[in-house]
Design an enzyme around this catalytic site. Sequence first.
Site, mmCIF file in Angstrom:
data_model
loop_
_atom_site.group_PDB
_atom_site.id
_atom_site.type_symbol
_atom_site.label_atom_id
_atom_site.label_comp_id
_atom_site.label_asym_id
_atom_site.label_seq_id
_atom_site.Cartn_x
_atom_site.Cartn_y
_atom_site.Cartn_z
ATOM 1 C CG MET A 110 -37.150 -26.311 -27.488
ATOM 2 S SD MET A 110 -37.260 -25.021 -28.741
ATOM 3 C CE MET A 110 -36.362 -25.778 -30.063
ATOM 4 N N GLY A 131 -30.032 -38.506 -26.958
ATOM 5 C CA GLY A 131 -29.175 -37.389 -26.543
ATOM 6 C C GLY A 131 -29.780 -36.679 -25.334
ATOM 7 C CG HIS A 132 -33.457 -34.467 -25.666
ATOM 8 N ND1 HIS A 132 -33.956 -34.815 -26.900
ATOM 9 C CD2 HIS A 132 -33.278 -33.127 -25.693
ATOM 10 C CE1 HIS A 132 -34.069 -33.738 -27.645
ATOM 11 N NE2 HIS A 132 -33.663 -32.699 -26.943
#
Length: 284
Positions: A30, A36-37
């Site tokens: 999103m 982290g992504h």
Amino acid sequence: MKIIHRAAELQEQLDYERARGNKVGFVPTMGALHEGHLSLVELAKQHADVVVVSIFVNPLQFGPAEDFDKYPRTLAEDAKLLEIENVQYLFAPGLEDVYPNGPELTQRAGVTGSTFEGASRPGHFDGMLTVVNRLMEIVQPDVVVFGEKDAQQVFIVSKLIKARFRNCQLIEGPTLREASGLAMSSRNRYLTDEERKDAENIYAHLNQMREELEAGAKVSETLTKHSTAIETSAKAKLEYLAVIDPQIFRPVDDNYQGPAKIIVAAKVGEVRLIDNLNVKAINA
Ligand code: PAF
């Protein structure tokens, strides 16, 4: 990197990639991307020849009192980060491309969809599953990567993939943590310094719980002790703290033997945080 807004255009590009024998990896997000992504993107790169990252803030997975309007939308910054990661396709569709007939639920998350996160956020998993199903239909990836931090989401999505996208491999990316242990999240940016300490304290409790459980402590006693401690010392409002059997995502009792997962959701100030930690074995 190509930034694509229309589903049909992405599909055309991906048909071309597949015709050249390229394996397609997919990371749905999103946006408001953080390390982290990017670690999920790294994993996708390791398992595929071309990577698609989608950025779509899905209205169907937010409750009426949740932060859909306030959810950070940082497409330009996100695109820069993905460009550095050498991602080939950033898919940033509009509402009408994802939901040509208007946003309506097409998937139900079943029993697991109404426990824990689902109990705190009614309808969240139906909305999440609906958008994941739709994005998977558009992208038709060979590999899809989800973060382990959203443990219940991965559990629910894995059932969808097994049922509807059997040729796609689901990879779980480990949770990335800040030096303090706080799990990286797009929502961390809303924490004040003081709230951040409280959030870090929750992680410290998860770690202690893991150690105690692996050393033979009773599940019920460990839960009582740490729930009280989190509520009092961390000034956090606990929504749930549980020890579950990861095979069925249900709470275990004191007689349970085997690997487990500690899951937690708490509100620290106005920020709702979730986390989880694997326990190697209970009563082994
Ligand atoms: O984990 C998320 O960011 C979202 O739930 C997802 C999987 C992108 C679906 O909107």
